[in-house]
Design a protein around this motif. Sequence first.
Motif, PDB file in Angstrom:
ATOM      1  N   ARG A 224       0.881  -1.224  -0.119  1.00  0.00           N
ATOM      2  CA  ARG A 224       0.033  -0.120  -0.053  1.00  0.00           C
ATOM      3  C   ARG A 224       0.960   1.201  -0.148  1.00  0.00           C
ATOM      4  NH1 ARG A 224      -2.219   0.948   5.676  1.00  0.00           N
ATOM      5  NH2 ARG A 224      -0.007   1.450   5.863  1.00  0.00           N
ATOM      6  N   ASP A 225       1.976   1.313   0.716  1.00  0.00           N
ATOM      7  CA  ASP A 225       2.733   2.510   1.203  1.00  0.00           C
ATOM      8  C   ASP A 225       3.583   2.672  -0.294  1.00  0.00           C
ATOM      9  OD1 ASP A 225       1.423   2.946   3.538  1.00  0.00           O
ATOM     10  OD2 ASP A 225       3.236   1.986   4.546  1.00  0.00           O
ATOM     11  N   LEU A 226       4.166   1.640  -0.736  1.00  0.00           N
ATOM     12  CA  LEU A 226       5.194   1.649  -1.950  1.00  0.00           C
ATOM     13  C   LEU A 226       4.126   2.210  -3.108  1.00  0.00           C
ATOM     14  CD1 LEU A 226       7.455  -1.362  -1.385  1.00  0.00           C
ATOM     15  CD2 LEU A 226       7.946   0.923  -1.249  1.00  0.00           C
ATOM     16  N   GLN A 227       2.915   1.749  -3.082  1.00  0.00           N
ATOM     17  CA  GLN A 227       2.353   2.202  -4.300  1.00  0.00           C
ATOM     18  C   GLN A 227       1.811   3.626  -4.273  1.00  0.00           C
ATOM     19  OE1 GLN A 227      -1.813   0.714  -4.324  1.00  0.00           O
ATOM     20  NE2 GLN A 227      -2.108   1.249  -6.509  1.00  0.00           N
ATOM     21  N   GLN A 228       1.740   4.133  -3.172  1.00  0.00           N
ATOM     22  CA  GLN A 228       1.516   5.817  -3.068  1.00  0.00           C
ATOM     23  C   GLN A 228       2.950   6.360  -3.216  1.00  0.00           C
ATOM     24  OE1 GLN A 228      -1.416   7.485  -3.016  1.00  0.00           O
ATOM     25  NE2 GLN A 228      -0.115   9.349  -3.283  1.00  0.00           N
ATOM     26  N   GLU A 229       4.125   5.696  -2.716  1.00  0.00           N
ATOM     27  CA  GLU A 229       5.129   6.493  -2.854  1.00  0.00           C
ATOM     28  C   GLU A 229       5.585   6.348  -4.473  1.00  0.00           C
ATOM     29  OE1 GLU A 229       9.912   5.852  -1.288  1.00  0.00           O
ATOM     30  OE2 GLU A 229       8.145   4.648  -0.535  1.00  0.00           O
ATOM     31  N   SER A 230       5.450   5.641  -5.214  1.00  0.00           N
ATOM     32  CA  SER A 230       5.679   5.210  -6.600  1.00  0.00           C
ATOM     33  C   SER A 230       5.224   6.223  -7.441  1.00  0.00           C
ATOM     34  CB  SER A 230       5.545   3.559  -6.751  1.00  0.00           C
ATOM     35  OG  SER A 230       5.783   3.602  -8.165  1.00  0.00           O
TER      36      SER A 230
ATOM     37  N   ASP B 264       4.155   9.181  -6.395  1.00  0.00           N
ATOM     38  CA  ASP B 264       4.716  10.470  -6.116  1.00  0.00           C
ATOM     39  C   ASP B 264       6.127  10.527  -6.521  1.00  0.00           C
ATOM     40  OD1 ASP B 264       2.594  10.972  -4.572  1.00  0.00           O
ATOM     41  OD2 ASP B 264       3.471  10.371  -2.601  1.00  0.00           O
ATOM     42  N   GLU B 265       6.845   9.491  -6.788  1.00  0.00           N
ATOM     43  CA  GLU B 265       8.121   9.539  -7.312  1.00  0.00           C
ATOM     44  C   GLU B 265       8.070   9.764  -8.787  1.00  0.00           C
ATOM     45  OE1 GLU B 265      11.898  10.131  -7.242  1.00  0.00           O
ATOM     46  OE2 GLU B 265      10.767   9.734  -5.208  1.00  0.00           O
ATOM     47  N   GLN B 266       6.996   8.986  -9.222  1.00  0.00           N
ATOM     48  CA  GLN B 266       6.843   9.189 -10.674  1.00  0.00           C
ATOM     49  C   GLN B 266       6.634  10.487 -11.241  1.00  0.00           C
ATOM     50  OE1 GLN B 266       7.165   6.519 -13.232  1.00  0.00           O
ATOM     51  NE2 GLN B 266       7.509   8.312 -14.460  1.00  0.00           N
ATOM     52  N   ALA B 267       5.863  11.124 -10.324  1.00  0.00           N
ATOM     53  CA  ALA B 267       5.575  12.799 -10.715  1.00  0.00           C
ATOM     54  C   ALA B 267       6.941  13.542 -10.544  1.00  0.00           C
ATOM     55  CB  ALA B 267       4.451  13.136  -9.885  1.00  0.00           C
ATOM     56  N   ALA B 268       7.673  13.046  -9.612  1.00  0.00           N
ATOM     57  CA  ALA B 268       9.150  13.840  -9.480  1.00  0.00           C
ATOM     58  C   ALA B 268       9.646  13.685 -10.753  1.00  0.00           C
ATOM     59  CB  ALA B 268       9.751  13.345  -8.111  1.00  0.00           C
ATOM     60  N   ALA B 269       9.992  12.261 -10.991  1.00  0.00           N
ATOM     61  CA  ALA B 269      10.594  11.986 -12.329  1.00  0.00           C
ATOM     62  C   ALA B 269      10.114  12.744 -13.465  1.00  0.00           C
ATOM     63  CB  ALA B 269      10.755  10.369 -12.461  1.00  0.00           C
ATOM     64  N   ASN B 270       8.965  12.651 -13.824  1.00  0.00           N
ATOM     65  CA  ASN B 270       8.545  13.479 -14.888  1.00  0.00           C
ATOM     66  C   ASN B 270       8.849  14.914 -14.868  1.00  0.00           C
ATOM     67  OD1 ASN B 270       7.235  11.170 -15.895  1.00  0.00           O
ATOM     68  ND2 ASN B 270       5.380  11.523 -14.787  1.00  0.00           N
ATOM     69  N   ALA B 271       8.704  15.429 -13.393  1.00  0.00           N
ATOM     70  CA  ALA B 271       9.012  16.820 -13.592  1.00  0.00           C
ATOM     71  C   ALA B 271      10.599  17.129 -13.603  1.00  0.00           C
ATOM     72  CB  ALA B 271       8.954  17.490 -11.941  1.00  0.00           C
ATOM     73  N   ALA B 272      11.504  16.063 -13.204  1.00  0.00           N
ATOM     74  CA  ALA B 272      12.901  16.161 -13.348  1.00  0.00           C
ATOM     75  C   ALA B 272      13.283  16.069 -14.887  1.00  0.00           C
ATOM     76  CB  ALA B 272      13.654  15.154 -12.543  1.00  0.00           C
ATOM     77  N   GLU B 273      12.662  15.330 -15.561  1.00  0.00           N
ATOM     78  CA  GLU B 273      12.922  14.980 -16.670  1.00  0.00           C
ATOM     79  C   GLU B 273      12.582  16.371 -17.759  1.00  0.00           C
ATOM     80  OE1 GLU B 273      13.935  13.374 -20.388  1.00  0.00           O
ATOM     81  OE2 GLU B 273      14.510  12.746 -18.547  1.00  0.00           O
ATOM     82  N   HIS B 274      11.400  16.837 -17.487  1.00  0.00           N
ATOM     83  CA  HIS B 274      11.012  18.263 -18.085  1.00  0.00           C
ATOM     84  C   HIS B 274      12.218  19.290 -17.699  1.00  0.00           C
ATOM     85  CE1 HIS B 274       8.503  21.074 -19.946  1.00  0.00           C
ATOM     86  NE2 HIS B 274       8.378  21.733 -19.012  1.00  0.00           N
ATOM     87  N   THR B 275      12.504  19.291 -16.320  1.00  0.00           N
ATOM     88  CA  THR B 275      13.449  20.262 -16.128  1.00  0.00           C
ATOM     89  C   THR B 275      15.001  20.130 -16.886  1.00  0.00           C
ATOM     90  OG1 THR B 275      12.830  20.294 -13.937  1.00  0.00           O
ATOM     91  CG2 THR B 275      15.127  21.307 -14.406  1.00  0.00           C
ATOM     92  N   ARG B 276      15.259  18.701 -17.080  1.00  0.00           N
ATOM     93  CA  ARG B 276      16.493  18.203 -17.799  1.00  0.00           C
ATOM     94  C   ARG B 276      16.364  19.037 -19.056  1.00  0.00           C
ATOM     95  NH1 ARG B 276      18.091  15.376 -21.583  1.00  0.00           N
ATOM     96  NH2 ARG B 276      16.041  14.631 -21.946  1.00  0.00           N
ATOM     97  N   ALA B 277      15.232  18.652 -19.825  1.00  0.00           N
ATOM     98  CA  ALA B 277      14.923  19.105 -21.457  1.00  0.00           C
ATOM     99  C   ALA B 277      15.118  20.663 -21.440  1.00  0.00           C
ATOM    100  CB  ALA B 277      13.725  18.711 -21.646  1.00  0.00           C
ATOM    101  N   ILE B 278      14.576  21.600 -20.455  1.00  0.00           N
ATOM    102  CA  ILE B 278      14.626  22.717 -20.408  1.00  0.00           C
ATOM    103  C   ILE B 278      16.037  23.256 -20.399  1.00  0.00           C
ATOM    104  CG2 ILE B 278      14.089  25.026 -19.244  1.00  0.00           C
ATOM    105  CD1 ILE B 278      11.201  23.511 -18.586  1.00  0.00           C
ATOM    106  N   ALA B 279      16.781  22.799 -19.215  1.00  0.00           N
ATOM    107  CA  ALA B 279      18.120  23.153 -19.134  1.00  0.00           C
ATOM    108  C   ALA B 279      18.941  22.685 -20.237  1.00  0.00           C
ATOM    109  CB  ALA B 279      18.717  22.370 -17.681  1.00  0.00           C
TER     110      ALA B 279
ATOM    111  N   VAL C 100      12.468   5.509  -9.174  1.00  0.00           N
ATOM    112  CA  VAL C 100      11.294   5.027  -9.669  1.00  0.00           C
ATOM    113  C   VAL C 100      11.385   3.440  -9.954  1.00  0.00           C
ATOM    114  CG1 VAL C 100       9.492   4.794 -11.593  1.00  0.00           C
ATOM    115  CG2 VAL C 100      10.033   6.945 -10.613  1.00  0.00           C
ATOM    116  N   GLN C 101      12.519   2.985 -10.529  1.00  0.00           N
ATOM    117  CA  GLN C 101      12.693   1.810 -10.868  1.00  0.00           C
ATOM    118  C   GLN C 101      12.817   1.088  -9.681  1.00  0.00           C
ATOM    119  OE1 GLN C 101      12.225  -0.407 -13.625  1.00  0.00           O
ATOM    120  NE2 GLN C 101      12.813  -1.951 -12.185  1.00  0.00           N
ATOM    121  N   ALA C 102      13.765   1.545  -8.582  1.00  0.00           N
ATOM    122  CA  ALA C 102      13.847   0.819  -7.401  1.00  0.00           C
ATOM    123  C   ALA C 102      12.475   0.399  -6.429  1.00  0.00           C
ATOM    124  CB  ALA C 102      14.856   1.513  -6.458  1.00  0.00           C
ATOM    125  N   LEU C 103      11.829   1.556  -6.457  1.00  0.00           N
ATOM    126  CA  LEU C 103      10.374   1.244  -5.772  1.00  0.00           C
ATOM    127  C   LEU C 103       9.627   0.284  -6.571  1.00  0.00           C
ATOM    128  CD1 LEU C 103       9.388   4.904  -5.405  1.00  0.00           C
ATOM    129  CD2 LEU C 103       9.961   3.274  -3.620  1.00  0.00           C
TER     130      LEU C 103
END
Length: 470
Positions: A395-401, A403-418, A446-449
Amino acid sequence: MQPRLNRSALLLTLALQGCSLAPGYKTPDLKLPEHYREQTSDGPWHSAQPADQLSPQWWRVYQDERLNSLQQQLLKANPDLAAALAHFDAAQAYASQLHAGLFPQITASGQPLRQRQSDNRPLRGSTQPSVYNSNTAGFALNFDLDLWGKIRNQVAAGDAQAQASADDLAVARLSLQRQLASLYVQLDGLDAQQQILTRSLDDYAQALQLTRSRYQGQIASELDLTRAQSQLAEAEAQLDDVRAQRNLTEHAIGELVGEPASNFQLVANSQTLNLPDQPRTLPSTLLQRRADIAAAERRVFAANAGIGVAKAAWYPDFSLTGLLGGQTQGSGNLLSAGNRFWALGPLVNLPIFDGGRLDGQERQARAEFAEASAHYRSQVLHAVREVEDNLAQLRDLQQESLDEQAAANAAEHTRAIATHSYEAGAVSYLDVVTAQTAALQAQRQVQALHTRQLQASVGLLTALGGGWQG
């Protein structure tokens, strides 16, 4: 009057044959919840039933044929499992030995002797020869009437221990299957980590080439170039570390399936395992299928029968003995009337004084019953905790995953902009390095989760005794 007395004695003997001094058996009481806290339940808790088992191939929920093949190889070639099977066979053989005590024991013997007797033997006749032959052959019978249930309780305890040994074999098999599935999940995650790092290395190599070109054109500074070189080298070091972990995991899998690590190899998996769907409800009765709980319950039963064995030792032991045979002095027919001998009669053995040995045996039997009962309760509580732990993890890892996927999407977008901003000369390469490092870390997390979710699902499947279908 005599025939009536004989019939009465026979009826009394038959009645005593059904007597047992073992306490009435009852599975130890446990105050347990009717459902798991992490999920609702559709049934109340019940004590373990040794005969209630699940489908053995629980790992098929992952729909991976290579995992299935490895599990089949483990069942055939794992030496620890072979040792557990041999231990089970020994327990079965011991139980069959105890069963023999329920039947009369008949033995045959023969003894041809050439012997000399002493000249000074007491009561020796003057006409007796000093050297003579003595040939003896016969049959002996012994049958313990077991009036107090001592042998029957020994048999019951032996059968229960054999059943517990069968459950121990199932525990060993499930434990090895869990280790293999967990290692395979870990290997699958490491393969996915390699893919992520390999893609990142390609990106970092292109970025380094771009930075080197800009440096040669005096557009970028040497600081940008060294940062790009450092970032690429760091990613290569991370990939080397993942490969090292994969080698160790691969070696461990080879050992489990009975293959030398030097000869065992698994190619990298290009697709990751999917997380299986679990039922919306899990009844607590699924824990009845855990072999370790069933084994603990059988040992409580065996210890209870042991009390009956210890109590029966206080009472007289009645047995029936008989002899039939023949004896000659070297010649003649052993079976002729004059050479035959026989004996038939009961034997009674009653303890009078033993210095407290029987009292100590009974106290030991009762203490062993208390120990087995406590171990059973501990095993059930541990099983409930294991299920709750893995349900909570999923249950907890599903929610954490999520959240982490959202962070990964944002980080990828930031990388593209940079990256685009650096190519346009709007930001320094430090911003690119920071964005790329954050994106890589987020992807790996994300993969580790996902790997942890798969391992928690393996834990739940085995905590329930091997799945939730059966």
